[in-house]
Structure formats: structure tokens, C-alpha cells
Design a protein around this motif. Sequence first.
Motif, short mmCIF file in Angstrom:
data_model
loop_
_atom_site.label_atom_id
_atom_site.label_comp_id
_atom_site.label_asym_id
_atom_site.label_seq_id
_atom_site.Cartn_x
_atom_site.Cartn_y
_atom_site.Cartn_z
N VAL A 178 -7.34 -1.75 6.05
CA VAL A 178 -6.98 -0.52 6.77
C VAL A 178 -8.23 0.08 7.39
O VAL A 178 -8.22 0.51 8.56
CB VAL A 178 -6.30 0.50 5.83
CG1 VAL A 178 -6.09 1.83 6.55
CG2 VAL A 178 -4.97 -0.04 5.32
N GLU A 199 -6.36 7.35 5.76
CA GLU A 199 -7.54 6.56 6.09
C GLU A 199 -7.62 6.29 7.59
O GLU A 199 -8.71 6.38 8.19
CB GLU A 199 -7.54 5.24 5.32
CG GLU A 199 -8.73 4.34 5.60
CD GLU A 199 -10.07 4.99 5.29
OE1 GLU A 199 -11.07 4.68 5.97
OE2 GLU A 199 -10.15 5.84 4.37
N ILE A 229 3.71 -1.67 3.30
CA ILE A 229 3.68 -0.49 2.43
C ILE A 229 4.85 -0.48 1.46
O ILE A 229 5.87 -1.13 1.67
CB ILE A 229 3.68 0.82 3.26
CG1 ILE A 229 4.94 0.91 4.12
CG2 ILE A 229 2.42 0.93 4.10
CD1 ILE A 229 5.15 2.27 4.74
N ARG A 256 1.87 4.59 1.76
CA ARG A 256 1.86 4.95 3.18
C ARG A 256 0.92 6.09 3.52
O ARG A 256 0.20 6.04 4.51
CB ARG A 256 3.28 5.23 3.66
CG ARG A 256 4.00 6.35 2.94
CD ARG A 256 5.46 6.49 3.40
NE ARG A 256 5.56 6.42 4.83
CZ ARG A 256 6.43 5.60 5.49
NH1 ARG A 256 7.26 4.86 4.82
NH2 ARG A 256 6.43 5.61 6.79
N ASP A 282 -1.76 7.10 1.87
CA ASP A 282 -3.14 6.65 1.73
C ASP A 282 -3.58 5.94 3.01
O ASP A 282 -4.70 6.13 3.50
CB ASP A 282 -3.29 5.71 0.54
CG ASP A 282 -3.11 6.40 -0.80
OD1 ASP A 282 -3.14 7.66 -0.83
OD2 ASP A 282 -2.94 5.69 -1.81
N VAL A 283 -2.68 5.12 3.54
CA VAL A 283 -2.97 4.36 4.76
C VAL A 283 -3.21 5.31 5.93
O VAL A 283 -4.21 5.21 6.65
CB VAL A 283 -1.82 3.39 5.09
CG1 VAL A 283 -1.98 2.80 6.49
CG2 VAL A 283 -1.73 2.29 4.04
N MET A 308 -6.73 -1.69 1.39
CA MET A 308 -7.34 -0.52 2.01
C MET A 308 -8.60 -0.92 2.78
O MET A 308 -8.94 -0.29 3.78
CB MET A 308 -7.63 0.56 0.98
CG MET A 308 -6.39 1.27 0.45
SD MET A 308 -5.36 2.02 1.76
CE MET A 308 -6.47 3.29 2.38
N LEU A 364 0.83 -1.20 0.00
CA LEU A 364 0.00 0.00 0.00
C LEU A 364 0.87 1.25 0.00
O LEU A 364 2.06 1.19 0.31
CB LEU A 364 -0.90 0.00 1.23
CG LEU A 364 -1.90 -1.17 1.31
CD1 LEU A 364 -2.57 -1.21 2.67
CD2 LEU A 364 -2.93 -1.07 0.19
N VAL A 419 1.12 -3.05 8.65
CA VAL A 419 0.63 -2.60 7.34
C VAL A 419 1.79 -2.61 6.36
O VAL A 419 2.75 -1.86 6.50
CB VAL A 419 0.01 -1.19 7.43
CG1 VAL A 419 -0.63 -0.82 6.11
CG2 VAL A 419 -1.01 -1.11 8.57
N LEU A 452 3.79 0.77 10.05
CA LEU A 452 3.96 0.91 8.60
C LEU A 452 5.25 0.21 8.21
O LEU A 452 6.35 0.68 8.51
CB LEU A 452 4.01 2.39 8.22
CG LEU A 452 2.84 3.25 8.72
CD1 LEU A 452 3.05 4.70 8.31
CD2 LEU A 452 1.51 2.71 8.20
#
Length: 199
Positions: free
Chosen positions: A146, A16, A166, A10, A12-13, A143, A8, A164, A104
Motif C-alpha cells: 500500500v 495510508e 480487503i 480498508r 488502514d489502507v 501495508m 487488509l 487492494v 478496494l
Amino acid sequence: MTNPNALLHRRDVVNELLRDRGDILVIAGLGAPNWDVSAAGDHANNFPLWGAMGAATMMGLGLALAQPKRKVLVITGDGEMLMSIGALATVAVEKPANLTIAVLDNERFGETGMQKTHTASGVDLAGIALAAGIRTSRTVRTMEQVREIRDLAHQGKGTVFALVKINPEALVFTLPPADGVILTTRFRQSVLGDEALYN
């Protein structure tokens, strides 16, 4: 079916995780997680670490225990978490229902030249957290997952650990205030209100 190698972005994570954040308290681990939290918007309920590598999870634990009616979210990196791996055992023993830890994991030490961390060689931080006794521990690669972690953080019904995965991308820094006195005073006043002025 989830791609077992999906990565993913980072920010964006983090965007959210912090969407509609309400009064959630955030400890941002030093380096890139700090910049990511700042890029999502400076906030009085953010406490960004400019140093103290390895301290984010324990600071989050202390805050969660001291403020049991508030939700606490730690956003940090894999290198920082590896430095304080024993913190997961303490978190598991204390079992704060209001603490969520989101790591992350780009499998890199971003602050020292992007050298690979142990997670690049198969060290499973989510597995370690689970073995320590954090029952809600998972690896996140979508996502949708997430969003599930975000919802759990806001529910505050048990300790949550999320690793997560990333992309190891380098992004433009978005720096928070750098004055420790300002950050500490602002955070204390946000958490404690007028009480902070007298203690």
C-alpha cells in the motif's frame, strides 16, 4: 513471502493512501470507499460520489487530463469497478501519468446486502487492467505494498492500478457532506482557485 490470501483492513489502507496527501485530488467511489475517505478526514480536495455507480474511474480520468499538473487518486470498490470495466481500456489508451486507481476489493456489493461480486469467483481486475495496457497494475495484500502505491501516486510518473484485497468487514459510516452543490462548488474552488468563480 506474501500470504496469497492475506486481507487488509480498508480504513488502514485508505488512511495510508491519504497520509501526508498534500494537494492530491481524490475521487471517492460511492458507498464504503466514500465513507473510508471521509473517515480519513473531510477535505476540499475530496470529491465523494453519492451516486453515479461506475463513474469514479472515468471522473478521475477526466480530472487527470484536465489538470495534468495535479495528482489524481481514485479510491473505489470492486463492484463499482466491475460496472465500468471498459473504463480501464480508455485509461490505458489515454495514459495519464498523474492518475492512480485504487480498488478496494472485498469481493462484495456492500451497498445492496454484501452479495459476492465476480472477483469472489476469480475475476482478476488487476489482470484485466494490465491486459488493457496499464503497465503498472498489481494486486496488493500488504501495508508495505500500500505504501508503494501511495508513493507512486505522489510521484505521478505513470498510470497506476492497484487492486487492494480487503476484509469484507462492515464499519460505522462516516459520511461526507451530502449537498451536491456544496461539494461541487468546494471542489471546483479548491482545484481552480479564483478562476472557479468566473467559469
